[in-house]
Design a protein around this motif. Sequence first.
Motif, PDB file in Angstrom:
ATOM      1  N   SER A 102       0.924  -1.007   0.127  1.00 62.35           N
ATOM      2  CA  SER A 102       0.128   0.049  -0.115  1.00 62.35           C
ATOM      3  C   SER A 102       0.878   1.331   0.002  1.00 62.35           C
ATOM      4  O   SER A 102       0.409   2.282  -0.664  1.00 62.35           O
ATOM      5  CB  SER A 102      -0.909  -0.096   1.012  1.00 62.35           C
ATOM      6  OG  SER A 102      -0.379   0.180   2.379  1.00 62.35           O
TER       7      SER A 102
ATOM      8  N   ASP B 118       3.641   1.329  -1.431  1.00 60.10           N
ATOM      9  CA  ASP B 118       4.424   1.523  -2.978  1.00 60.10           C
ATOM     10  C   ASP B 118       3.112   2.427  -3.716  1.00 60.10           C
ATOM     11  O   ASP B 118       3.389   3.262  -4.598  1.00 60.10           O
ATOM     12  CB  ASP B 118       4.504   0.340  -3.359  1.00 60.10           C
ATOM     13  CG  ASP B 118       6.080  -0.198  -3.345  1.00 60.10           C
ATOM     14  OD1 ASP B 118       7.050   0.488  -2.828  1.00 60.10           O
ATOM     15  OD2 ASP B 118       6.478  -1.118  -4.004  1.00 60.10           O
ATOM     16  N   GLN B 119       1.905   1.737  -3.437  1.00 58.30           N
ATOM     17  CA  GLN B 119       0.762   2.409  -4.356  1.00 58.30           C
ATOM     18  C   GLN B 119       0.639   3.862  -3.950  1.00 58.30           C
ATOM     19  O   GLN B 119       0.411   4.762  -4.807  1.00 58.30           O
ATOM     20  CB  GLN B 119      -0.751   1.674  -4.078  1.00 58.30           C
ATOM     21  CG  GLN B 119      -0.467   0.171  -4.525  1.00 58.30           C
ATOM     22  CD  GLN B 119      -1.942  -0.461  -4.039  1.00 58.30           C
ATOM     23  OE1 GLN B 119      -2.629   0.183  -3.476  1.00 58.30           O
ATOM     24  NE2 GLN B 119      -1.654  -1.670  -4.125  1.00 58.30           N
ATOM     25  N   ALA B 120       0.952   4.269  -2.569  1.00 55.02           N
ATOM     26  CA  ALA B 120       0.754   5.697  -2.226  1.00 55.02           C
ATOM     27  C   ALA B 120       1.863   6.383  -3.105  1.00 55.02           C
ATOM     28  O   ALA B 120       1.784   7.758  -3.365  1.00 55.02           O
ATOM     29  CB  ALA B 120       0.855   5.701  -0.752  1.00 55.02           C
ATOM     30  N   LEU B 121       3.063   5.848  -3.319  1.00 49.30           N
ATOM     31  CA  LEU B 121       4.163   6.381  -3.807  1.00 49.30           C
ATOM     32  C   LEU B 121       3.751   6.873  -5.292  1.00 49.30           C
ATOM     33  O   LEU B 121       4.583   7.380  -6.104  1.00 49.30           O
ATOM     34  CB  LEU B 121       5.500   5.880  -3.644  1.00 49.30           C
ATOM     35  CG  LEU B 121       6.114   5.822  -2.230  1.00 49.30           C
ATOM     36  CD1 LEU B 121       7.338   5.030  -2.150  1.00 49.30           C
ATOM     37  CD2 LEU B 121       6.362   7.163  -1.737  1.00 49.30           C
ATOM     38  N   GLY B 122       2.912   5.809  -5.874  1.00 50.10           N
ATOM     39  CA  GLY B 122       2.680   5.933  -7.450  1.00 50.10           C
ATOM     40  C   GLY B 122       3.660   4.949  -8.268  1.00 50.10           C
ATOM     41  O   GLY B 122       3.801   5.517  -9.297  1.00 50.10           O
ATOM     42  N   VAL B 123       4.347   3.963  -7.678  1.00 54.31           N
ATOM     43  CA  VAL B 123       5.094   3.485  -8.271  1.00 54.31           C
ATOM     44  C   VAL B 123       4.539   1.979  -8.629  1.00 54.31           C
ATOM     45  O   VAL B 123       3.600   1.468  -8.004  1.00 54.31           O
ATOM     46  CB  VAL B 123       6.421   3.035  -7.671  1.00 54.31           C
ATOM     47  CG1 VAL B 123       7.305   4.275  -7.376  1.00 54.31           C
ATOM     48  CG2 VAL B 123       6.339   2.189  -6.302  1.00 54.31           C
ATOM     49  N   ASN B 124       4.861   1.392  -9.991  1.00 49.96           N
ATOM     50  CA  ASN B 124       4.342   0.136 -10.507  1.00 49.96           C
ATOM     51  C   ASN B 124       5.259  -0.950 -10.358  1.00 49.96           C
ATOM     52  O   ASN B 124       6.442  -1.168 -11.182  1.00 49.96           O
ATOM     53  CB  ASN B 124       3.922   0.452 -11.901  1.00 49.96           C
ATOM     54  CG  ASN B 124       3.328  -0.822 -12.569  1.00 49.96           C
ATOM     55  OD1 ASN B 124       3.353  -1.936 -12.065  1.00 49.96           O
ATOM     56  ND2 ASN B 124       2.870  -0.708 -13.618  1.00 49.96           N
TER      57      ASN B 124
END
Length: 325
Positions: A107, A109-115
């Motif tokens: 989560s 990582d998702q908040a950082l916007g990385v794929n």
Amino acid sequence: MLQVTTRRLYVWVVIIFAVNSAILATTRATLDYSRLPEYALWCGQFALLFWAFARLALRYRDNRVLARLAGLFEGLFFLQLAWLNLRLLNHLTMMLPVPFKDDLLSSWDQALGVNWVGYFEFVHQHPALIRVLDQSYTSLTPLSVFALSGLILMGQMNRARYFTEIFFATAVLCILPGALMPAVAAVAYHIPEISAYPNFPHPPGVYHLSYLDALRNAAEPVVLAPDRLPGLVTFPSFHTAAGVLLCVAYFRTKLFLPVLGYALVMIASPPVFGGHYFVDLLAGTGVALVLSWVLSGRRGARLADPRETADEPIPARAYSKRRPA
């Protein structure tokens, strides 16, 4: 007689040894002592060579080569001593019954916007990149030896001592919070069928799972082999931290640019070959930078000024006995 280590470092190694011993004595974990004689032999050889060259450096006080060789074997002895105790601490603390934190890390990582999956697939599509990243990820232990040896052989003893301190402190401060943030890691979490990625010569980022499962299975005894103790910390990433420390240690030296290039490659490898989330890389970078700044400040030195942290070679007469004031 110490050039590239300090008494404080050895005190901390003894403390970690005591903690490891207490855990081994009170839990289901045991140590495979059959490999310890080989380990003790290496430690003994490095210690003996350190003592021999230190004595020669004391006798021939203007010979810097002898002083550097003494510093080299001092550093190798400390690394051999520290690595085993740190790796044992890493594995023993992973027996804590703490829930996996993969949902939380993903989560972030998702908040950082990385794929993360996109990066994994990009690496898979480039076989040459796979080879380079795989090699750089597995080179951490020899790299630490080469990094310290390079500084010593260049005569930059203050910088070598600084590198030893920040490397050891960073390892400890990755292991301890890592025990509270266990994870199956990103590859096992995001990639249910690793066989769908045939370009990898071996399944990447899952080498730790069998060790982690054994440590967390309370119904089974744990036997720890000194020569088989891979890193189990997901958050923070110590590989990333080590890459940052390399750049700090070699900043404003002739080798900075090649070290920087290698460090960038190594920092790019943990998401795939270490199974790290991108937030692990950020945390590892933060730990390394903060400790580098704190320890340079403790010496009254500026982090970016090699003249004050490391560059002056220490001559062999540094071994001479302290004269009374």
